[in-house]
Design an enzyme around this catalytic site. Sequence first.
Site, PDB file in Angstrom:
ATOM      1  N   THR A 132       0.848  -1.133  -0.176  1.00 47.46           N
ATOM      2  CA  THR A 132       0.013   0.145  -0.117  1.00 47.46           C
ATOM      3  C   THR A 132       1.035   1.238  -0.019  1.00 47.46           C
ATOM      4  OG1 THR A 132      -1.354  -1.270   1.341  1.00 47.46           O
ATOM      5  CG2 THR A 132      -1.807   1.166   1.657  1.00 47.46           C
ATOM      6  N   PRO A 134       0.317   5.828   0.013  1.00 47.55           N
ATOM      7  CA  PRO A 134      -1.072   7.383   0.158  1.00 47.55           C
ATOM      8  C   PRO A 134      -1.131   7.033  -1.281  1.00 47.55           C
ATOM      9  CG  PRO A 134       1.512   7.708   0.715  1.00 47.55           C
ATOM     10  CD  PRO A 134       2.098   6.262   0.003  1.00 47.55           C
ATOM     11  N   ILE A 163       1.981   0.029   7.041  1.00 51.81           N
ATOM     12  CA  ILE A 163       1.970  -1.486   6.645  1.00 51.81           C
ATOM     13  C   ILE A 163       3.202  -2.049   7.917  1.00 51.81           C
ATOM     14  CG2 ILE A 163       4.800  -2.932   5.928  1.00 51.81           C
ATOM     15  CD1 ILE A 163       2.932  -1.063   3.771  1.00 51.81           C
ATOM     16  N   ALA A 184       1.208  -3.841 -14.308  1.00 53.80           N
ATOM     17  CA  ALA A 184       1.102  -5.339 -14.022  1.00 53.80           C
ATOM     18  C   ALA A 184       2.199  -6.288 -14.020  1.00 53.80           C
ATOM     19  CB  ALA A 184      -0.731  -6.084 -14.012  1.00 53.80           C
ATOM     20  N   GLU A 250      -3.385 -15.885   2.456  1.00 52.97           N
ATOM     21  CA  GLU A 250      -3.783 -13.778   2.844  1.00 52.97           C
ATOM     22  C   GLU A 250      -4.838 -14.663   3.544  1.00 52.97           C
ATOM     23  OE1 GLU A 250      -2.076 -11.347   0.656  1.00 52.97           O
ATOM     24  OE2 GLU A 250      -2.560  -9.359   2.042  1.00 52.97           O
ATOM     25  N   GLN A 344     -23.270  -4.840  23.256  1.00 52.51           N
ATOM     26  CA  GLN A 344     -24.783  -4.054  23.866  1.00 52.51           C
ATOM     27  C   GLN A 344     -24.357  -5.129  24.438  1.00 52.51           C
ATOM     28  OE1 GLN A 344     -25.597  -1.907  22.730  1.00 52.51           O
ATOM     29  NE2 GLN A 344     -28.038  -1.366  23.438  1.00 52.51           N
ATOM     30  N   LEU A 345     -24.407  -6.754  25.640  1.00 50.42           N
ATOM     31  CA  LEU A 345     -25.014  -7.272  26.171  1.00 50.42           C
ATOM     32  C   LEU A 345     -24.014  -6.958  26.976  1.00 50.42           C
ATOM     33  CD1 LEU A 345     -26.051 -10.750  24.440  1.00 50.42           C
ATOM     34  CD2 LEU A 345     -27.225  -8.446  25.491  1.00 50.42           C
ATOM     35  N   GLY A 372      -7.464  -7.236   1.535  1.00 50.28           N
ATOM     36  CA  GLY A 372      -7.980  -6.853   1.055  1.00 50.28           C
ATOM     37  C   GLY A 372      -9.623  -6.124   1.009  1.00 50.28           C
ATOM     38  N   ASN A 374     -13.721  -5.996   1.548  1.00 53.72           N
ATOM     39  CA  ASN A 374     -14.133  -6.698   1.554  1.00 53.72           C
ATOM     40  C   ASN A 374     -15.379  -5.709   0.180  1.00 53.72           C
ATOM     41  OD1 ASN A 374     -13.474  -8.023   4.107  1.00 53.72           O
ATOM     42  ND2 ASN A 374     -15.453  -8.173   5.269  1.00 53.72           N
TER      43      ASN A 374
HETATM   44  C1  LIG Z   1      -4.040  -1.843  10.382  1.00 52.67           C
HETATM   45  C2  LIG Z   1      -3.841  -1.739   8.881  1.00 52.67           C
HETATM   46  C3  LIG Z   1      -3.340  -2.549   8.510  1.00 52.67           C
HETATM   47  C4  LIG Z   1      -2.461  -2.637   7.712  1.00 52.67           C
HETATM   48  N1  LIG Z   1      -1.124  -3.872   6.801  1.00 52.67           N
HETATM   49  C5  LIG Z   1      -0.873  -3.717   5.510  1.00 52.67           C
HETATM   50  C6  LIG Z   1       0.853  -4.507   5.652  1.00 52.67           C
HETATM   51  O1  LIG Z   1       0.923  -4.438   6.344  1.00 52.67           O
HETATM   52  N2  LIG Z   1       0.936  -4.279   3.944  1.00 52.67           N
HETATM   53  C7  LIG Z   1       0.661  -3.673   3.219  1.00 52.67           C
HETATM   54  O2  LIG Z   1       0.120  -3.559   1.986  1.00 52.67           O
HETATM   55  N3  LIG Z   1      -1.289  -2.655   3.506  1.00 52.67           N
HETATM   56  C8  LIG Z   1      -1.642  -2.877   4.433  1.00 52.67           C
HETATM   57  N4  LIG Z   1      -2.101  -2.324   4.915  1.00 52.67           N
HETATM   58  C9  LIG Z   1      -3.152  -1.211   3.890  1.00 52.67           C
HETATM   59  C10 LIG Z   1      -4.756  -2.314   3.541  1.00 52.67           C
HETATM   60  O3  LIG Z   1      -4.382  -3.248   2.778  1.00 52.67           O
HETATM   61  C11 LIG Z   1      -5.323  -1.272   2.766  1.00 52.67           C
HETATM   62  O4  LIG Z   1      -6.102  -0.067   3.503  1.00 52.67           O
HETATM   63  C12 LIG Z   1      -6.373  -1.797   1.631  1.00 52.67           C
HETATM   64  O5  LIG Z   1      -6.307  -2.430   0.739  1.00 52.67           O
HETATM   65  C13 LIG Z   1      -7.266  -0.523   1.309  1.00 52.67           C
HETATM   66  O6  LIG Z   1      -6.828   0.297   0.341  1.00 52.67           O
HETATM   67  P1  LIG Z   1      -7.133   2.259   0.970  1.00 52.67           P
HETATM   68  O7  LIG Z   1      -6.990   2.549   2.179  1.00 52.67           O
HETATM   69  O8  LIG Z   1      -5.505   2.686  -0.082  1.00 52.67           O
HETATM   70  O9  LIG Z   1      -8.858   1.971   0.387  1.00 52.67           O
HETATM   71  P2  LIG Z   1      -8.924   2.684  -1.017  1.00 52.67           P
HETATM   72  O10 LIG Z   1      -8.556   1.469  -2.463  1.00 52.67           O
HETATM   73  O11 LIG Z   1      -9.101   4.197  -1.266  1.00 52.67           O
HETATM   74  O12 LIG Z   1     -10.245   2.709  -0.718  1.00 52.67           O
HETATM   75  C14 LIG Z   1     -11.136   3.158  -0.902  1.00 52.67           C
HETATM   76  C15 LIG Z   1     -12.564   2.601  -0.141  1.00 52.67           C
HETATM   77  O13 LIG Z   1     -12.822   2.473  -2.104  1.00 52.67           O
HETATM   78  C16 LIG Z   1     -13.442   1.179  -2.231  1.00 52.67           C
HETATM   79  N5  LIG Z   1     -12.768   0.562  -3.389  1.00 52.67           N
HETATM   80  C17 LIG Z   1     -11.840   0.687  -4.125  1.00 52.67           C
HETATM   81  N6  LIG Z   1     -12.080   0.433  -5.072  1.00 52.67           N
HETATM   82  C18 LIG Z   1     -13.126  -0.429  -5.423  1.00 52.67           C
HETATM   83  C19 LIG Z   1     -13.584  -0.776  -6.743  1.00 52.67           C
HETATM   84  N7  LIG Z   1     -13.090  -1.307  -7.519  1.00 52.67           N
HETATM   85  N8  LIG Z   1     -14.746  -1.179  -6.589  1.00 52.67           N
HETATM   86  C20 LIG Z   1     -15.662  -0.822  -5.507  1.00 52.67           C
HETATM   87  N9  LIG Z   1     -15.182  -0.550  -3.940  1.00 52.67           N
HETATM   88  C21 LIG Z   1     -13.980  -0.149  -4.390  1.00 52.67           C
HETATM   89  C22 LIG Z   1     -12.489   0.620  -0.612  1.00 52.67           C
HETATM   90  O14 LIG Z   1     -13.249  -1.120  -0.823  1.00 52.67           O
HETATM   91  C23 LIG Z   1     -13.189   0.934   0.007  1.00 52.67           C
HETATM   92  O15 LIG Z   1     -14.296   1.019   0.849  1.00 52.67           O
HETATM   93  C24 LIG Z   1      -3.091  -1.876   6.391  1.00 52.67           C
HETATM   94  C25 LIG Z   1      -3.974  -1.284   6.495  1.00 52.67           C
HETATM   95  C26 LIG Z   1      -4.519  -1.048   8.226  1.00 52.67           C
HETATM   96  C27 LIG Z   1      -5.821  -0.216   8.691  1.00 52.67           C
END
Ligand SMILES: Cc1cc2nc3c(=O)[nH]c(=O)nc-3n(C[C@H](O)[C@H](O)[C@H](O)COP(=O)(O)OP(=O)(O)OC[C@H]3O[C@@H](n4cnc5c(N)ncnc54)[C@H](O)[C@@H]3O)c2cc1C
Length: 385
Positions: A132, A134, A163, A184, A250, A344-345, A372, A374
């Site tokens: 991931t 920014p 991360i 890709a 994963e 809640q309980l 990823g 949901n």
């Molecule tokens: C505590 C924590 C630990 C993490 N650890 C790691 C790690 O070790 N390594 C790492 O690489 N990453 C890590 N992550 C990152 C995490 O995997 C990402 O936050 C996640 O994949 C979502 O990416 P984003 O935050 O950029 O959200 P975005 O991609 O910006 O998504 C924002 C919203 O848009 C929705 N969205 C995006 N695209 C679509 C689509 N095509 N159709 C419908 N909805 C969509 C998403 O579901 C989400 O609801 C971590 C995150 C957290 C919070």
Amino acid sequence: MEALNVPRPAWMTEDLTMLEDQARRFLAAELVPHVERWSETGIMDRSAWTRLGEAGLLCAGIPEEYGGAGGHFGHEAVINREIALAGLDSIGAPLHSGIVAPYILRYGTEEQKRRWLPRLATGDLIGAIAMTEPGTGSDLQSVRTTARRSGNGYVLNGSKTFITNGQHANLIIVVAKTDPSKGAKGTSLMVVETDDAPGFRRGRKLKKLGLDWADTSELFFEDVPLRADQLLGTEEGRGFAQLMSDLPQERLIVANAATGMIERALALTIAYVKERRAFGKAIVEFQNTEFVLAECKTEATIAKVFHDHCVGRHIAGELDTVTASMAKYWLTDLQNTIVDRCLQLFGGYGYMDEYPISRLYRDARVFRIYAGTNEMMKLLIARSL
Ligand SMILES: Cc1cc2nc3c(=O)[nH]c(=O)nc-3n(C[C@H](O)[C@H](O)[C@H](O)COP(=O)(O)OP(=O)(O)OC[C@H]3O[C@@H](n4cnc5c(N)ncnc54)[C@H](O)[C@@H]3O)c2cc1C
């Protein structure tokens, strides 16, 4: 902590039952007593990693010839469940053992496996995977970090965020473009050994809603020189395919934890409602409590059966990405619902930090987001319609 009455799956052999018992005792004695302190400092002790390694609880699924315990995914699943049952949600060990090490095992050259895996198994190296950025999370093809050829090796530039293990990690698999013109197909996995790596910098340990002592962090790579053999495997451009083919594992790791957390929430709640009284009777005697917990227990039972089925299929090498995505999405949605209903309980006490159900509630939220989202899981499942 056994709130469910689900028969043990066929893959749960005597060997795994012994591991379960050993992990339970080790975690209770060695890690649980430190959780309050770690929650305050926001990070677990570095030495806890070494102790996990000494106890054989790191890299349980890695072959013995590479320093692991010689088990399979069932070993990882058992340890992950014990971690969840013990309330150690913030720990990054499942990612280290079940995601980082397997990438090296599956895609590394013999020399790379011998160099890194034994040290991951002892906890001498702590693993992280940095996908991931920014500017991009779900849309992994848009990563901007680059590993450009330079002399006999590469130069890595970019920044990563969120991360897991970001402060402790000293072996980081970084998703980077070796050929930005190819999308890709220009993506590769670069293995960065961070000890004394010039140009590598750790950013903030990020403050979060939950997972209080997970050292989730920003990472920066500025002209970090890499040797040619820090490309995972031998061929550039394989990174995306490597990431995709390891996704079932994963997702299942997240599902392991979600299922364990559901069990823990139920056990804590059942104990509480039997103790707490209102209007002259125990909370459990109100029909609403009975019905809520009957529903939760039913759904948790279905969840555990599905989870155990997926683990069994994965051990047999038969778990497809679609089913693994179903497990990740459905079990983590259910985890959030059940933890919320359980909280809640507890009434007002459920909102208090000192009650573990409140921490479970905060910790559970991210399960629907990371590994990823949901929504991405549903997109993948929908492709199979
Ligand atoms: C505590 C924590 C630990 C993490 N650890 C790691 C790690 O070790 N390594 C790492 O690489 N990453 C890590 N992550 C990152 C995490 O995997 C990402 O936050 C996640 O994949 C979502 O990416 P984003 O935050 O950029 O959200 P975005 O991609 O910006 O998504 C924002 C919203 O848009 C929705 N969205 C995006 N695209 C679509 C689509 N095509 N159709 C419908 N909805 C969509 C998403 O579901 C989400 O609801 C971590 C995150 C957290 C919070």
